[in-house]
Design an enzyme around this catalytic site. Structure first.
Site, PDB file in Angstrom:
ATOM      1  CB  SER A 124      -0.812  -0.164   1.456  1.00  0.00           C
ATOM      2  OG  SER A 124      -1.506   1.212   1.384  1.00  0.00           O
ATOM      3  CE1 TYR A 149      -4.089  -3.011   5.576  1.00  0.00           C
ATOM      4  CE2 TYR A 149      -3.469  -0.715   5.093  1.00  0.00           C
ATOM      5  CZ  TYR A 149      -3.747  -1.858   4.755  1.00  0.00           C
ATOM      6  OH  TYR A 149      -3.887  -2.191   3.401  1.00  0.00           O
ATOM      7  CE  LYS A 153      -1.470  -4.848   3.542  1.00  0.00           C
ATOM      8  NZ  LYS A 153      -1.553  -5.914   2.811  1.00  0.00           N
TER       9      LYS A 153
HETATM   10  P1  NAD Z   1     -10.878  -7.069   1.527  1.00  0.00           P
HETATM   11  O1  NAD Z   1     -11.109  -7.112   2.794  1.00  0.00           O
HETATM   12  O2  NAD Z   1     -12.121  -6.494   0.798  1.00  0.00           O
HETATM   13  O3  NAD Z   1     -10.434  -8.376   0.957  1.00  0.00           O
HETATM   14  C1  NAD Z   1      -9.523  -9.475   1.912  1.00  0.00           C
HETATM   15  C2  NAD Z   1     -10.008 -10.667   1.608  1.00  0.00           C
HETATM   16  O4  NAD Z   1      -9.279 -11.437   2.241  1.00  0.00           O
HETATM   17  C3  NAD Z   1     -11.453 -10.724   2.340  1.00  0.00           C
HETATM   18  O5  NAD Z   1     -12.405 -11.707   1.355  1.00  0.00           O
HETATM   19  C4  NAD Z   1     -11.132 -11.716   3.670  1.00  0.00           C
HETATM   20  O6  NAD Z   1     -12.368 -12.451   3.966  1.00  0.00           O
HETATM   21  C5  NAD Z   1     -10.036 -12.282   3.377  1.00  0.00           C
HETATM   22  N1  NAD Z   1      -9.060 -12.693   4.492  1.00  0.00           N
HETATM   23  C6  NAD Z   1      -8.645 -11.784   5.482  1.00  0.00           C
HETATM   24  N2  NAD Z   1      -7.869 -12.620   6.126  1.00  0.00           N
HETATM   25  C7  NAD Z   1      -7.755 -13.852   5.838  1.00  0.00           C
HETATM   26  C8  NAD Z   1      -7.228 -14.963   6.372  1.00  0.00           C
HETATM   27  N3  NAD Z   1      -6.310 -15.206   7.455  1.00  0.00           N
HETATM   28  N4  NAD Z   1      -7.258 -16.135   5.550  1.00  0.00           N
HETATM   29  C9  NAD Z   1      -8.244 -16.090   4.294  1.00  0.00           C
HETATM   30  N5  NAD Z   1      -9.021 -15.115   4.179  1.00  0.00           N
HETATM   31  C10 NAD Z   1      -8.565 -13.923   4.755  1.00  0.00           C
HETATM   32  O7  NAD Z   1      -9.751  -6.165   1.322  1.00  0.00           O
HETATM   33  P2  NAD Z   1      -9.295  -5.555  -0.180  1.00  0.00           P
HETATM   34  O8  NAD Z   1      -9.573  -3.932  -0.537  1.00  0.00           O
HETATM   35  O9  NAD Z   1      -9.588  -6.297  -1.341  1.00  0.00           O
HETATM   36  O10 NAD Z   1      -7.761  -5.605  -0.036  1.00  0.00           O
HETATM   37  C11 NAD Z   1      -6.994  -6.783  -0.400  1.00  0.00           C
HETATM   38  C12 NAD Z   1      -5.347  -6.444  -0.070  1.00  0.00           C
HETATM   39  O11 NAD Z   1      -4.971  -5.185  -0.574  1.00  0.00           O
HETATM   40  C13 NAD Z   1      -5.165  -6.226   1.330  1.00  0.00           C
HETATM   41  O12 NAD Z   1      -3.960  -7.049   1.552  1.00  0.00           O
HETATM   42  C14 NAD Z   1      -5.020  -4.907   1.834  1.00  0.00           C
HETATM   43  O13 NAD Z   1      -4.455  -4.703   2.681  1.00  0.00           O
HETATM   44  C15 NAD Z   1      -4.342  -4.444   0.320  1.00  0.00           C
HETATM   45  N6  NAD Z   1      -4.768  -2.896   0.151  1.00  0.00           N
HETATM   46  C16 NAD Z   1      -5.976  -2.468  -0.065  1.00  0.00           C
HETATM   47  C17 NAD Z   1      -6.233  -1.240  -0.397  1.00  0.00           C
HETATM   48  C18 NAD Z   1      -7.564  -0.499  -0.464  1.00  0.00           C
HETATM   49  O14 NAD Z   1      -7.877   0.593  -0.165  1.00  0.00           O
HETATM   50  N7  NAD Z   1      -8.693  -1.565  -0.416  1.00  0.00           N
HETATM   51  C19 NAD Z   1      -5.079  -0.337  -0.199  1.00  0.00           C
HETATM   52  C20 NAD Z   1      -3.834  -0.616  -0.303  1.00  0.00           C
HETATM   53  C21 NAD Z   1      -3.588  -2.115  -0.038  1.00  0.00           C
HETATM   54  N1  UFG Z   2     -12.329  11.345   3.665  1.00  0.00           N
HETATM   55  C1  UFG Z   2     -13.422  12.634   4.018  1.00  0.00           C
HETATM   56  N2  UFG Z   2     -14.415  11.823   4.649  1.00  0.00           N
HETATM   57  C2  UFG Z   2     -14.818  10.384   4.856  1.00  0.00           C
HETATM   58  C3  UFG Z   2     -13.877   9.673   4.494  1.00  0.00           C
HETATM   59  C4  UFG Z   2     -12.481  10.111   4.075  1.00  0.00           C
HETATM   60  O1  UFG Z   2     -13.353  13.499   3.886  1.00  0.00           O
HETATM   61  O2  UFG Z   2     -15.848  10.253   5.555  1.00  0.00           O
HETATM   62  C5  UFG Z   2     -11.213  11.994   3.174  1.00  0.00           C
HETATM   63  C6  UFG Z   2      -9.806  11.539   4.010  1.00  0.00           C
HETATM   64  O3  UFG Z   2      -9.725  12.601   4.916  1.00  0.00           O
HETATM   65  C7  UFG Z   2      -8.855  11.610   2.853  1.00  0.00           C
HETATM   66  C8  UFG Z   2      -9.748  11.060   1.699  1.00  0.00           C
HETATM   67  O4  UFG Z   2     -11.068  11.501   2.172  1.00  0.00           O
HETATM   68  O5  UFG Z   2      -8.276  12.741   2.592  1.00  0.00           O
HETATM   69  C9  UFG Z   2      -9.341   9.589   1.260  1.00  0.00           C
HETATM   70  O6  UFG Z   2      -9.666   9.031   2.352  1.00  0.00           O
HETATM   71  P1  UFG Z   2      -9.845   7.327   2.475  1.00  0.00           P
HETATM   72  O7  UFG Z   2     -10.319   6.872   3.700  1.00  0.00           O
HETATM   73  O8  UFG Z   2     -10.735   6.898   1.552  1.00  0.00           O
HETATM   74  O9  UFG Z   2      -8.511   6.862   2.124  1.00  0.00           O
HETATM   75  P2  UFG Z   2      -7.120   6.789   2.670  1.00  0.00           P
HETATM   76  O10 UFG Z   2      -6.222   7.767   1.587  1.00  0.00           O
HETATM   77  O11 UFG Z   2      -6.959   7.476   4.060  1.00  0.00           O
HETATM   78  O12 UFG Z   2      -6.594   5.477   2.803  1.00  0.00           O
HETATM   79  C10 UFG Z   2      -6.628   4.473   2.010  1.00  0.00           C
HETATM   80  C11 UFG Z   2      -6.715   3.227   2.820  1.00  0.00           C
HETATM   81  C12 UFG Z   2      -5.539   2.635   3.460  1.00  0.00           C
HETATM   82  C13 UFG Z   2      -4.506   2.748   2.336  1.00  0.00           C
HETATM   83  C14 UFG Z   2      -4.166   4.156   1.780  1.00  0.00           C
HETATM   84  C15 UFG Z   2      -3.157   4.121   0.745  1.00  0.00           C
HETATM   85  O13 UFG Z   2      -7.914   3.114   3.397  1.00  0.00           O
HETATM   86  O14 UFG Z   2      -5.800   1.329   3.532  1.00  0.00           O
HETATM   87  O15 UFG Z   2      -5.692   4.431   1.228  1.00  0.00           O
HETATM   88  O16 UFG Z   2      -3.331   3.184  -0.131  1.00  0.00           O
HETATM   89  F1  UFG Z   2      -3.272   2.377   3.118  1.00  0.00           F
END
Ligand code: NAD
Ligand code: UFG
Length: 334
Positions: A124, A149, A153
């Site tokens: 991330s 979190y 990573k």
């Molecule tokens: P998500 O929660 O929708 O998907 C994760 C999936 O993994 C879920 O289906 C959950 O049930 C499964 N899971 C969790 N722990 C498990 C375990 N121990 N065994 C088996 N299954 C398990 O999340 P996502 O948004 O799809 O994110 C996927 C990956 O990308 C994660 O590693 C997350 O940290 C990373 N990531 C996500 C974002 C974002 O904004 N969505 C940003 C940066 C990185």
């Molecule tokens: N924000 C609001 N109101 C809300 C939610 C968010 O104003 O109700 C703002 C936040 O302050 C930020 C922007 O919208 O300025 C984006 O916020 P998000 O929560 O959607 O995303 P972040 O950038 O904070 O974090 C996301 C994921 C993290 C990841 C990161 C970088 O949640 O897991 O992007 O990849 F690490």
């Protein structure tokens, strides 16, 4: 190529499974449904019109991983399974480190035992902490994470580096995602967090649906063009394609440790998101300016050039597409 996809029913895993299957890969899925629903399996199959093998279970269960590797001739792994809620991670650090770090150690040790050394890992942009300059390049300093979190990573990235240093026949790609939003065009799958969404776009979609009455904009005194936080939003389908391109790179290279940003290179503010959502979907989003959210940074967007040059990754969808697709999913779901 047979790819084990952990967390296959989650937001990014489900979209990536579709891209993989559509590109001729055999997917073997694993999920424990801790943050997803079993029905996603049927939704994926509806879209690709093909069956794929699936195991219900936990990545922390080493014997299950052993069984999966024994029963399938796996060539590589894409590891999505993790917990991802920043706020929750501050309340439950132990659970987060176990699920996000121990699970990877389990996976790596079983991969090693089976001589499977090809891995794509979901990292991330959070590993950059508060970036010194934008756009952020992959060689920018990492660290300074503000929650367990993000630190989980960072730890896994370090573990993967150490692993590669110990044995450079491993073939690893670390993908640092910026802010994935949007949903598959079909409207069958998308982001469906439990409870009140913590992230901006799912929250806006619930306001649009009338389930929440207004959006709180967390701060309008940041050092950005309109004072609200700026992020690099990327369509989840583009992000998913990035995984296929990463796998192709690994297939070509045979060994190495590669790190890529997956973003568009464009920063949008919270007010840009509100205005664009309103325009493309013709729905008013009531909002109020609220205090800053703790741990937030002012601005974060990627330099996407390395991914373009080395894996040919360029995001195709613009912000309008992302917000149309986010709403198309939300209005059709649940
Ligand atoms: P998500 O929660 O929708 O998907 C994760 C999936 O993994 C879920 O289906 C959950 O049930 C499964 N899971 C969790 N722990 C498990 C375990 N121990 N065994 C088996 N299954 C398990 O999340 P996502 O948004 O799809 O994110 C996927 C990956 O990308 C994660 O590693 C997350 O940290 C990373 N990531 C996500 C974002 C974002 O904004 N969505 C940003 C940066 C990185
Ligand atoms: N924000 C609001 N109101 C809300 C939610 C968010 O104003 O109700 C703002 C936040 O302050 C930020 C922007 O919208 O300025 C984006 O916020 P998000 O929560 O959607 O995303 P972040 O950038 O904070 O974090 C996301 C994921 C993290 C990841 C990161 C970088 O949640 O897991 O992007 O990849 F690490």
């Amino acid at each position: 190529m047979r790819i084990l996809v952990t967390g296959v029913c989650g937001y990014i895993g489900s979209h990536t499974a579709i891209e993989l299957i559509e590109n001729g890969y055999d997917v073997i899925g694993l999920d424990n449904f801790s943050n997803s629903k079993e029905s996603v399996l049927q939704d994926i199959k509806k879209i690709v019109n093909k069956e794929f093998k699936f195991y219900k279970g936990d990545m922390l269960d080493r014997s299950l991983l052993e069984k999966i590797f024994k029963e399938n001739d796996i060539d590589g792994v894409i590891d999505f399974a993790a917990y991802k809620a920043v706020g929750e991670s501050k309340e439950k650090p132990i659970e987060y480190y176990i699920n996000n770090v121990s699970s990877v150690l389990n996976l790596l040790s079983v991969m090693k035992e089976n001589n499977v050394k090809t891995l794509v890992f979901s990292s991330s942009a959070t590993v950059y902490g508060s970036p010194k300059e934008v756009p952020i390049k992959e060689d920018a300093e990492i660290g300074g994470t503000t929650n367990p979190y993000g630190t989980s990573k960072l730890f896994v990235e370090k573990i993967l580096n150490d692993l590669y240093d110990s044995d450079n026949t491993w073939n690893i790609c670390i993908l640092r995602y910026f802010n994935p939003i949007g949903a598959h065009k079909s409207g069958f799958i998308g982001e469906n967090p439990n409870g009140i969404p913590a992230n901006l776009v799912p929250y806006v979609a619930k306001v649009a649906k009338g389930e929440l009455d207004h959006l709180n904009v967390f701060g309008n005194d940041y050092n950005t063009k309109d004072g609200t936080g700026v992020r690099d939003y990327i369509h989840v389908v583009d992000l998913s394609r990035g995984h296929v391109q990463a796998l192709k790179k690994l297939e070509q290279e045979k060994s190495g440790l590669f790190i890529y940003n997956l973003g568009t290179g464009i920063g949008y503010s919270v007010l840009d998101i509100i205005k664009t959502f309103e325009k493309v979907n013709n729905i008013k989003i009531p909002y109020e300016i609220a205090p800053r959210r703790s741990g937030d940074i002012d601005i974060c967007y990627s330099n996407p050039e390395k991914a373009k040059k080395e894996i040919g990754f360029v995001a195709k969808y613009n912000l309008e597409d992302m917000l149309k697709d986010a709403w198309n999913y939300e209005k059709n779901s649940h």
